[in-house]
Design an enzyme around this catalytic site. Sequence first.
Site, PDB file in Angstrom:
ATOM      1  CE1 TYR A 152      -3.807   1.999   4.138  1.00 24.50           C
ATOM      2  CE2 TYR A 152      -5.229   3.541   4.418  1.00 24.50           C
ATOM      3  CZ  TYR A 152      -5.075   2.178   4.296  1.00 24.50           C
ATOM      4  OH  TYR A 152      -6.028   1.452   4.082  1.00 24.50           O
ATOM      5  CE  LYS A 156      -5.239   0.691   0.734  1.00 25.27           C
ATOM      6  NZ  LYS A 156      -5.672  -0.742   0.422  1.00 25.27           N
TER       7      LYS A 156
END
Lengths: 249, 441
Positions: A152, A156
Amino acid sequence: MKAIGKTLLLIGATSDIGRATALVYAEAGWDIHLVGRRRELVQREADDIVTRTAAAVTAHELDILDTGRFEEFLSIVSPLPDTAICVVGELGEQARAERELEHAAMVMRTNFEGPALMLGLLASRFAARGSGTIVGISSVAGDRGRGSNYVYGAAKAGLTAFLSGLRNRLSTAGVRVLTIKPGFVRTRMTDGMKLPPMLTAEPAEVAQRIFAVADGSKGGDVVYVRRIWYPLMAIIRGIPEPIFKRLRL
Amino acid sequence: MIEGWGRYPRHDSEVLDCRLPEALPGTVSSRAGLIARGNGRSYGDAAIGEHLTLTCGALSRMKSFDQVDASLTVEGGVMLSEILRSFIPRGYFPPVVPGTKFVTVGGMIASDVHGKNHHRDGGFGDHVREIKLVIASGEILTCSRTQNSELFFATLGGMGLTGIIAEATFRLRPISTGWIVQKTVVTENLGDTLQALKQTDDATYSVAWIDCLSRGASLGRSLIFVGEHASPSDIAQMPKAALLPPFKAARFSLPVDLPGWALNRTSVSAFNDLYYRAGARKAARVSLVHWDSYFFPLDGLLEWNRLYGKRGFLQHQCVVPDENALAVLSSMLDRFALSGKASFLAVLKRLRGGAGLLSFPAPGYTLALDLPVAPDVFQLLDEIDKLVVAAGGRLYLAKDARQSRHTFEAGYPQLQAFKELRRTTGADRHFSSQLGKRLGI
Ligand SMILES: Cc1cc2nc3c(=O)[nH]c(=O)nc-3n(C[C@H](O)[C@H](O)[C@H](O)COP(=O)(O)OP(=O)(O)OC[C@H]3O[C@@H](n4cnc5c(N)ncnc54)[C@H](O)[C@@H]3O)c2cc1C
């Protein structure tokens, strides 16, 4: 409601942050295009905002992974919005992402590929017009990779870099590009997690900050919602890698 | 462990958030022993499921507003505070509001809540036009005065025991300002108070704060607050006031539980005395009050239930018919005053009949007061209940945590019809709260 003739495109309308953000804009008199994966759910949010604020709201169905539809989709959103905000995100499960390529790819594509491509397309259209504001929601998790959620985090980080490049490219084209890093937010995504109160924002707080920075009087290109994240992340970024790799954060 | 606003009793119950309306049918039909929960502002065990408590707070979307007849359609978990926030600035006010704005529409319908205008406008249920109810089978039924009407009237005041209110349509009232013109009437004893309250039957809003610790000649002395929605000319004298002011976010939250002894007879009776005198000085003077302070004075202090400490508190709210109100209420008040247990939140108001089978309101006077939980309080209340039953009165289920089956059955003559409806709709096999279990509903 005071109609002010400005339009917001909000992608990820059925998320808690998306909903709260759309509401803040609607209360300020903006017209809104809401975009989400499932038509009924987007319509539910649209009806809610119309009922609460009497703003002009339209509901659109689009999956952020369906990149092939982006051009066609943007050609039907008219007029071209003044501000576009993408709040799409998917935390996924780190452990699962380590085992299943498909899951990891979904997390990467949802947090990076989809939002970056979409905002990139919008930015070019804004540049051609000579005005507009682009808001991407990134994450503190992208500031440094951590063992507990680097799939994740990496996605990002990609989005953060993408937005930074976009900002750099368009700084003289009349287009503003903002990166918002909410930190912990009490939403469906974090449901059931233990969150430190000092660092945890409510969706409405995130929404107000986005509005203030993107279309209010506040400045800034890269914004942490709670100010305490600035020093905190400066420290975390500054820890030398040989030490950082042994920390369990 | 889960508890109501009074923090008594506490029960084990699985808690499940209902995220989306579309999840309701499946959850309901596949589970037994569940109850809907709104914002948990009922005091006792009404919103605690026997096995499963289904929180409906995420069913918080408004659906539509029809300007022509001012009717609003919302999901069951929408909060009253949100309605006020959106609609006061546009010149509308809910037809009926309880004493806190932190309640859901589902909770207001399931309790058929009454406001300070019950004597004139009835309860919230009287203004509901239609509901969408998820019944035991998972089917979603539209209920109104003409469609599935038996289920409609069972659901108003039905404490969630007929199904889950997924959606409701009700009318708002147009207002031209968000201010209330308030007049205070001071009374010196219970006889005066009842008389004066009756005389305010024509007023839109009226409620009495009653000093429940004074005895003897001043037993039942009160301040009666009478209110009307202000017109723009009324507030013209306040230069900078907005006609339709929004509410300010709550200011304080009680950070800790107060120790049990903090509210004792001396402190409360000193408070009551001061409050009464301050009110008496304002007698007959007319003042303009912001809607938020007029209707929701307690909301300014969030989590005030912690005032009573960890053991929690009980609210006792009964209604007694006009005929013997004076006699019954004076013996009740005398018992309370003698015990020294009752607290500073004691109110008296007039009610008329309620809409639903189990609606609390009945023609007469309703008295409500708070008491901290303590071993001897239960016996005191059992004795008070005997007076209520003898007077032909009843207790409010949304406030109840302890009444006996006997008291309940004596007060609610339409109970059999309610139970029968539960049987025929299969609700008896799916919907069950701790309150329902305790009272055999
Ligand atoms: C400070 C204060 C002042 C108050 N003043 C008044 C007053 O003046 N007048 C008055 O009448 N009441 C008053 N009350 C009581 C309050 O209005 C009721 O208890 C109300 O029902 C609480 O709403 P809630 O959403 O918190 O419901 P909860 O407490 O969560 O639930 C109450 C009941 O409603 C049911 N319910 C909740 N949601 C649904 C749904 N979606 N479908 C079906 N059933 C549902 C529950 O099963 C339960 O039986 C007051 C309470 C407080 C704390």
